[in-house]
Write an enzyme that holds these catalytic residues in place. Sequence first.
Site, PDB file in Angstrom:
ATOM      1  N   ARG A 292       0.802  -1.217   0.000  1.00  0.00           N
ATOM      2  CA  ARG A 292       0.000   0.000   0.000  1.00  0.00           C
ATOM      3  C   ARG A 292       0.843   1.279   0.000  1.00  0.00           C
ATOM      4  NH1 ARG A 292      -5.133  -0.010   2.043  1.00  0.00           N
ATOM      5  NH2 ARG A 292      -4.677  -1.948   3.167  1.00  0.00           N
ATOM      6  N   CYS A 358     -26.067  -3.457  -8.422  1.00  0.00           N
ATOM      7  CA  CYS A 358     -27.276  -3.749  -7.657  1.00  0.00           C
ATOM      8  C   CYS A 358     -26.939  -4.327  -6.292  1.00  0.00           C
ATOM      9  CB  CYS A 358     -28.171  -4.688  -8.449  1.00  0.00           C
ATOM     10  SG  CYS A 358     -28.622  -3.938 -10.008  1.00  0.00           S
ATOM     11  N   GLU A 359     -26.376  -3.501  -5.450  1.00  0.00           N
ATOM     12  CA  GLU A 359     -26.037  -3.844  -4.076  1.00  0.00           C
ATOM     13  C   GLU A 359     -26.096  -2.550  -3.282  1.00  0.00           C
ATOM     14  OE1 GLU A 359     -24.835  -6.743  -2.652  1.00  0.00           O
ATOM     15  OE2 GLU A 359     -24.566  -7.929  -4.483  1.00  0.00           O
TER      16      GLU A 359
HETATM   17  C1  LIG Z   1      -0.536  -7.898   1.952  1.00  0.00           C
HETATM   18  C2  LIG Z   1       0.805  -8.258   2.455  1.00  0.00           C
HETATM   19  C3  LIG Z   1       1.812  -7.293   2.493  1.00  0.00           C
HETATM   20  C4  LIG Z   1       1.595  -5.857   2.121  1.00  0.00           C
HETATM   21  O1  LIG Z   1       0.814  -5.175   3.015  1.00  0.00           O
HETATM   22  P1  LIG Z   1       0.654  -3.584   2.859  1.00  0.00           P
HETATM   23  O2  LIG Z   1      -0.201  -3.216   3.985  1.00  0.00           O
HETATM   24  O3  LIG Z   1       0.029  -3.342   1.550  1.00  0.00           O
HETATM   25  O4  LIG Z   1       2.016  -3.006   2.962  1.00  0.00           O
HETATM   26  C5  LIG Z   1       3.063  -7.685   2.896  1.00  0.00           C
HETATM   27  N1  LIG Z   1       3.322  -8.960   3.260  1.00  0.00           N
HETATM   28  C6  LIG Z   1       2.370  -9.918   3.247  1.00  0.00           C
HETATM   29  C7  LIG Z   1       2.722 -11.297   3.639  1.00  0.00           C
HETATM   30  C8  LIG Z   1       1.075  -9.590   2.836  1.00  0.00           C
HETATM   31  O5  LIG Z   1       0.142 -10.536   2.840  1.00  0.00           O
END
Ligand SMILES: *Cc1c(COP(=O)(O)O)cnc(C)c1O
Length: 436
Positions: A292, A358-359
């Site tokens: 993210r 449609c939700e």
């Molecule tokens: C989803 C995930 C991430 C990334 O998480 P973010 O919050 O997007 O940084 C990292 N490691 C694992 C194992 C994940 O499942």
Amino acid sequence: MSLERRAALCRPPSFFGLRKGPALSNFLPGELDAIARQIQTPFYAYSAQMIRDRIASLHGAFRGLDVRICYAVKANSNIAILQLMAQHGVGADIVSLGEMQRSLKAGIPAERIVFSGVGKTADEIDAALSAGVWRFNVESADELHLLQHRAQSRGVCARAAVRINPDVDARTHAKISTGKAENKFGVSIDEARRWFAECAALDHVQLDGLHAHIGSQILDLEPFRQALQRVEAFRRELVQSGHAIASVDIGGGLGVTYRPGGDMPVDIADYASLVRATFAGFKGTLALEPGRWLVAEAGVLVTRAIRVKHGTDRQFLVVDAAMNDLLRPSLYDAWHEIVPMHGRNEPDVAYDVVGPVCETGDTFAQGRVLARCEAGDLLMIAGAGAYGASMGSTYNSRPLPPEVLLDDGRYAIIRRRQTITEMMAGEQFPQAWHET
Ligand SMILES: *Cc1c(COP(=O)(O)O)cnc(C)c1O
């Protein structure tokens, strides 16, 4: 792009009113407007520069440490985004073979790929072994034994880390919390201790890594501190008992600003200091798995108002994007900044911003105060670069939207709009019936 053209595309600063958050500063509304006329709406737009800036700040914060950044592909798995990562030395954290293929195709070398996830199948393990991924983040005893078995039958040695469930509260949304004992992810420190005690019997697995990922959209350093301290204490204990630990993967989870002035993300320098201090005694490789944080604020979903519907006691702004394009509001009650791009000086109106699906859950925002909109107006939904397009579906038989990458005043289509024919491809009327 020429200065004149840029100036023409740049509306006055008042364009966004007072609601412009940091996430939007990378997008010129005029640019998005022009793209919308070319490719129609809805579409995703990403700023290449903002992603590069994030990568650079992460590299900067960890300068001097032996760190590998493995981008969590699931956040945004478009191959062009992965190529940007590859071009800047960023590896991948994958959770499926599809993500592995995308990463390799985008130029991420296998030795920069870590494979996480509770449900790795024998076929996936085989394929990852033959590609030569850096390491497997192993999440159960069953998986550990499967890994040994598959590696043995291929005559190779698999590198593995145990994913620790440190049992800390990430203080985030329950659906994106992964590091509590009740979550399906990882194993307890007690179980991990047994793995190491018995790992000599696993002659085709090199178990020499630790991994922890406690959740996503974490806005507070404290859960990280707790988790990392538990991991580091366990690492020291293992070293004391004679186990070599070559890598510690501290996962992802760094939160971003969805609500300007509301969300206060962790300062990346503070995070890096915490990591440096916690692992000061560690000489191996540290891995990071941000998803993210690298891409969320670099993306917007551009949508057009179809109509305003006057309900009994509220106004519905019906837009042409929907929950199938951006699921987060519906799945996590996530708040996204919504910015009308019409540039008119209109009085504020409180809208329920909804899509055509449609939700009842197909709602981007309730009672959101926006400058009055009318049919045909463009809006952007900010913070849509992560867990947006990658979570998209064709629910309600809505083709997947296009994605464009903006860079230096230009744009490139990195996924074209799916056609309805493509959406139905693979489906067929029953032509042959097979005996079961
Ligand atoms: C989803 C995930 C991430 C990334 O998480 P973010 O919050 O997007 O940084 C990292 N490691 C694992 C194992 C994940 O499942």
